[in-house]
Design a protein around this motif. Structure first.
Motif, mmCIF file in Angstrom:
data_model
loop_
_atom_site.group_PDB
_atom_site.id
_atom_site.type_symbol
_atom_site.label_atom_id
_atom_site.label_comp_id
_atom_site.label_asym_id
_atom_site.label_seq_id
_atom_site.Cartn_x
_atom_site.Cartn_y
_atom_site.Cartn_z
ATOM 1 N N GLY A 70 26.007 35.070 41.632
ATOM 2 C CA GLY A 70 24.612 35.466 41.588
ATOM 3 C C GLY A 70 24.458 36.863 41.021
ATOM 4 O O GLY A 70 25.426 37.617 40.877
ATOM 5 N N SER A 71 23.209 37.233 40.743
ATOM 6 C CA SER A 71 22.935 38.503 40.055
ATOM 7 C C SER A 71 23.269 39.724 40.892
ATOM 8 O O SER A 71 23.461 40.815 40.344
ATOM 9 N N ASP A 72 23.341 39.592 42.231
ATOM 10 C CA ASP A 72 23.631 40.740 43.095
ATOM 11 C C ASP A 72 25.105 40.857 43.480
ATOM 12 O O ASP A 72 25.473 41.768 44.231
ATOM 13 N N VAL A 73 25.936 39.952 43.000
ATOM 14 C CA VAL A 73 27.371 40.016 43.304
ATOM 15 C C VAL A 73 28.008 41.057 42.392
ATOM 16 O O VAL A 73 27.902 40.981 41.170
ATOM 17 N N ARG A 74 28.675 42.029 42.998
ATOM 18 C CA ARG A 74 29.221 43.152 42.246
ATOM 19 C C ARG A 74 30.741 43.141 42.139
ATOM 20 O O ARG A 74 31.301 43.648 41.167
ATOM 21 N N ARG A 75 31.422 42.613 43.125
ATOM 22 C CA ARG A 75 32.878 42.737 43.197
ATOM 23 C C ARG A 75 33.618 41.553 42.585
ATOM 24 O O ARG A 75 34.837 41.607 42.439
ATOM 25 N N LEU A 76 32.920 40.496 42.263
ATOM 26 C CA LEU A 76 33.566 39.283 41.768
ATOM 27 C C LEU A 76 33.074 38.925 40.381
ATOM 28 O O LEU A 76 31.915 39.163 40.037
ATOM 29 N N LYS A 77 33.992 38.320 39.623
ATOM 30 C CA LYS A 77 33.654 37.794 38.307
ATOM 31 C C LYS A 77 34.304 36.426 38.151
ATOM 32 O O LYS A 77 35.324 36.135 38.801
ATOM 33 N N PRO A 78 33.748 35.575 37.311
ATOM 34 C CA PRO A 78 34.400 34.296 37.047
ATOM 35 C C PRO A 78 35.851 34.509 36.616
ATOM 36 O O PRO A 78 36.157 35.411 35.824
ATOM 37 N N GLY A 79 36.730 33.710 37.176
ATOM 38 C CA GLY A 79 38.154 33.837 36.902
ATOM 39 C C GLY A 79 38.922 34.514 38.015
ATOM 40 O O GLY A 79 40.148 34.374 38.094
ATOM 41 N N HIS A 80 38.240 35.269 38.884
ATOM 42 C CA HIS A 80 38.915 35.901 40.010
ATOM 43 C C HIS A 80 39.389 34.841 41.014
ATOM 44 O O HIS A 80 38.651 33.919 41.345
ATOM 45 N N ARG A 81 40.610 35.025 41.472
ATOM 46 C CA ARG A 81 41.175 34.134 42.496
ATOM 47 C C ARG A 81 40.936 34.769 43.861
ATOM 48 O O ARG A 81 41.280 35.935 44.078
#
Length: 342
Positions: A70-81
């Motif tokens: 979501g737009s407010d997620v700061r610590r995660l990105k697609p591809g993170h395990r």
């Protein structure tokens, strides 16, 4: 996608369900790599938790890959395990500010596989994703990492830490299931004088020795000796059974501590007539998973060895079979059953 769906007491099925989507700005969508079954899931299946609605996807433990945020997620990105925590934390309410994430009043707490769809599926929507997931700091096996979702934090936070295990203590763990065995392993880090595991299953007692117990016995002589002698400094109730709690009250010493870790499905009797003079502290708790980063580092650097807890590995689409294996752990030898994406 496919998921394991609860249809009321005694009924689950692996079936096609609607794909989850990012619903809130704080959500993440995770592709499940490995999940597992918890004793609480069995309580749901037995009908012990009436607030779990029919149609709910079960499960609250997982390791997977972030595919959307979501737009407010700061610590995660697609591809993170990531490790998906068994409890969700809004991060704003008073309990969350005190790191009591299991008591979250802002829409979190234990909600996955309970109040919303859970992790025994190909994908899971994780609310409050920044605070309810932990990026994996090492490339270890997912079967071991999934224990960081709940089993290891529960054993540490609710058992070892709440029980105030310290150097030179005698520690008794009643119930040698997955959480009880994890408690044995983590208690050893605190240099106790000895750790004693108690269970009715010979296979689980053998597993307790493998996990570091100094003694592993069926209830009886050992409990009688503790009752008649000095008693144990810390007793951890990890069976969830009323008789297990009674054993704890008999084994604990004057001034000792009983830490209740097991999930009770029935009422237990508190024999205050025999306890009131003993200055005994009894603690209970919902896991917060605030200790997950620390426990992850112990695994990363080889200070904590928990791979024996995973005894069975099946494909995710074999979830119904996995429940049978796990539910009959005394005969199947199952401790934790890992479900891997095929």
């Amino acid at each position: 996608m496919h998921a394991l769906v609860y249809h009321g007491p005694g009924r689950v099925s692996w079936e096609t369900v609607e794909d989850p989507v990012v619903e809130e700005p704080t959500d993440a969508l995770v592709r499940v790599e490995t999940t597992t079954i918890c004793g609480t899931d069995l309580h749901i299946l037995r009908g012990d938790l009436a607030d779990v609605a029919a149609g709910t996807v079960l499960g609250h433990e997982a390791v997977g890959e972030v595919v959307a945020t979501g737009s407010d997620v700061r610590r995660l990105k697609p591809g993170h395990r990531v490790i998906v925590s068994s409890v969700s934390a809004c991060g704003r309410c008073l309990p969350c500010r005190d790191h009591l994430f299991g008591q979250c009043l802002g829409g979190g707490g234990w909600i996955l596989g309970h109040l919303i769809h859970g992790t025994q599926a190909e994908y899971v929507r994780v609310p409050f994703a920044d605070r309810s997931t932990h990026r994996l700091s090492f490339s270890g096996p997912a079967d071991e990492a999934v224990l960081l979702s709940e089993v290891l934090p529960t054993a540490y936070e609710v058992g070892v830490r709440n029980g105030e295990v310290g150097p030179g203590d005698t520690v008794v763990v009643v119930g040698a299931g997955p959480v009880g065995l994890a408690t044995v392993a983590i208690a050893r880090l605190y240099s106790p004088r000895r750790v004693i595991a108690v269970d009715l299953s010979a296979a689980r007692l053998e597993a307790a020795v493998d996990m570091g117990a100094d003694a592993a016995e069926v209830p009886g002589r050992m409990i009688a000796e503790l009752y008649d002698g000095p008693g144990a400094d810390v007793v951890v109730e990890a069976s969830g059974e009323p008789d297990g709690f009674v054993l704890c009250t008999r084994a604990v010493r004057t001034g000792g501590h009983i830490a209740v870790v097991g999930t009770p499905g029935r009422s237990s009797t508190l024999h205050l007539e025999s306890l009131w003079r003993k200055n005994v502290t009894i603690s209970t708790g919902q896991v917060d998973t605030s200790s997950t980063p620390w426990l992850m580092e112990l695994l990363r650097f080889g200070r904590l060895h928990v791979s024996p807890l995973i005894t069975h590995t099946l494909r995710l689409d074999q979830a119904e079979e996995a429940y049978e294996v796990f539910a009959h752990g005394v005969t199947s030898g199952a401790l934790k059953v890992a479900l891997r994406r095929g």
